[in-house]
Design an enzyme around this catalytic site. Structure first.
Site, PDB file in Angstrom:
ATOM      1  N   GLU A 124      44.421  38.768  47.579  1.00 23.38           N
ATOM      2  CA  GLU A 124      44.011  39.004  46.203  1.00 23.38           C
ATOM      3  C   GLU A 124      44.800  38.173  45.196  1.00 23.38           C
ATOM      4  O   GLU A 124      44.232  37.688  44.214  1.00 23.38           O
ATOM      5  CB  GLU A 124      44.146  40.484  45.827  1.00 23.38           C
ATOM      6  CG  GLU A 124      43.040  41.365  46.348  1.00 23.38           C
ATOM      7  CD  GLU A 124      42.983  42.701  45.637  1.00 23.38           C
ATOM      8  OE1 GLU A 124      43.569  42.831  44.540  1.00 23.38           O
ATOM      9  OE2 GLU A 124      42.351  43.635  46.156  1.00 23.38           O
ATOM     10  N   SER A 150      47.792  45.941  45.981  1.00 15.24           N
ATOM     11  CA  SER A 150      46.972  45.629  47.157  1.00 15.24           C
ATOM     12  C   SER A 150      46.942  44.116  47.357  1.00 15.24           C
ATOM     13  O   SER A 150      46.489  43.383  46.490  1.00 15.24           O
ATOM     14  CB  SER A 150      45.550  46.158  46.966  1.00 15.24           C
ATOM     15  OG  SER A 150      45.569  47.566  46.831  1.00 15.24           O
ATOM     16  N   ARG A 155      36.149  42.164  42.939  1.00 15.68           N
ATOM     17  CA  ARG A 155      37.388  41.416  42.661  1.00 15.68           C
ATOM     18  C   ARG A 155      37.112  39.964  42.276  1.00 15.68           C
ATOM     19  O   ARG A 155      37.862  39.053  42.632  1.00 15.68           O
ATOM     20  CB  ARG A 155      38.337  41.460  43.858  1.00 15.68           C
ATOM     21  CG  ARG A 155      38.801  42.847  44.251  1.00 15.68           C
ATOM     22  CD  ARG A 155      39.574  43.536  43.131  1.00 15.68           C
ATOM     23  NE  ARG A 155      39.937  44.886  43.543  1.00 15.68           N
ATOM     24  CZ  ARG A 155      39.159  45.968  43.353  1.00 15.68           C
ATOM     25  NH1 ARG A 155      37.994  45.842  42.737  1.00 15.68           N
ATOM     26  NH2 ARG A 155      39.556  47.153  43.764  1.00 15.68           N
TER      27      ARG A 155
END
Length: 337
Positions: free
Chosen positions: A333, A237, A160
């Site tokens: 995130e 998410s 990520r």
């Protein structure tokens, strides 16, 4: 090129958080970027808004990347090279590549957002990260006033993460990605390492899946587990799966044998953030208008009327609960604006 003022950004973020942009410009052609002065105040480059927590009004210029286009650039004996504009819808692009007979991105089906945003956080799902299929990125540098290309190696992809986040280029408005080239190998094999995919394919009676079968399985699993942002506003998410040293993972596994653990190439262990959140009591639990989704504890949802402050409050409460129970820190995130 028409700049607008005081534009409501609620429809442009999938968490449906309120806020206005002092200035707003929709970018449909890369050449539009060349007319923007480097010293023209604060900038924020917006894609599909699916990885964004809007904190309220933004006093600068929002550049909404909507550059279209997708094509086969060329192919060789080993791969097809596909270019797509930054504004292309990611899921639609993946389905288009499959329809053309170019497999390789099927595990990333139904991920919200745009093509241009995909490399920034190296989107991934079901055993594949976009960096594994990316050839290069073309972007505009507002300070140097030039287009430049970043090849896969220099994107410095990790979990990520990418050079675009590491250098702060995206968040500070330094660059805008205008197109992405993907390398899709011709030597394809089904990536069905995840149990959810294998179970879905088995339930459909598919023993030797093709790329379309894998995509359909991914779509079915995601639709069962994740809320539709059009019905329940969310940003997918919300937390990274934490990656910890092996000794920490071993100690946690000894105390919690059911904890899902995934070994990483560097020897560390990735933990399942959703499991940690659920065990900390937050699956389906709300704090005001914001909570964690009842079918997947990793997904933070707006139950209606939430603000960026509400999101931060719930985020902090979830982090505190996981830290208290497992001594593990969760990091979000999304980008916070």
């Amino acid at each position: 090129m028409t700049e607008q003022t005081a534009i409501d950004l609620t429809p442009f973020n999938t968490l449906a958080l309120p806020g206005k942009a002092a200035r707003y410009l929709k970018i449909t052609d890369a050449t539009q970027l060349t007319a923007i002065s480097p010293g023209d105040g604060r900038r924020f480059v917006l894609g599909g808004g699916s990885n964004l927590v809007l904190g309220g009004d933004f006093d600068g210029l929002v550049l909404h990347m909507a550059i279209p286009g997708k094509r086969l650039l060329h192919e060789d004996a080993e791969a097809c090279y596909i270019e797509a504009g930054a504004g292309e819808n990611w899921h639609d692009f993946v389905q288009w590549t499959l329809a053309q007979g170019w497999p390789g991105l099927e595990n990333l089906s139904l991920i919200p957002g745009t093509v241009g945003a995909a490399p920034i956080q190296n989107i991934g799902a079901y055993g594949l990260e976009v960096g594994e299929r990316l050839h290069s990125v073309q972007a505009w540098d507002f300070e140097k006033q030039v287009f430049f290309t970043v090849d896969r190696k220099n994107c410095h992809f990790s979990y990520r993460d990418s050079v675009f986040k590491q250098q702060g280029w995206h968040l500070n408005g330094r660059i805008a990605i205008v197109s992405v080239i993907f390398r899709l190998p011709k030597a394809w094999r089904a990536n069905i390492g995840y149990a959810d995919l294998r179970q879905e394919l088995a339930a459909c009676g598919i023993a030797e899946p093709g790329a379309r079968d894998v995509a359909d399985a991914v779509i079915a699993v995601r639709r069962r587990k994740l809320p539709d942002p059009a019905l329940t506003p969310n940003a997918g998410s919300f937390f990274h799966n934490p990656v910890v040293d092996r000794n920490i993972a071993d100690a946690l596994k000894a105390q919690h044998p059911a904890l899902p653990c995934y070994p990483q190439p560097d020897g560390r262990i990735k933990l399942a953030a959703g499991w940690l959140i659920e065990q900390a009591g937050w699956k389906g639990k709300d704090l005001g208008p914001v909570g964690m989704y009842e079918k997947q504890a990793l997904v933070l949802v707006n139950r209606g009327g939430a603000s960026g402050t509400d999101v931060r409050r719930t985020m902090a409460a979830v982090q505190a609960a996981v830290r208290e129970k497992f001594a593990v820190d969760l990091s979000p995130e999304p980008v916070f604006l």
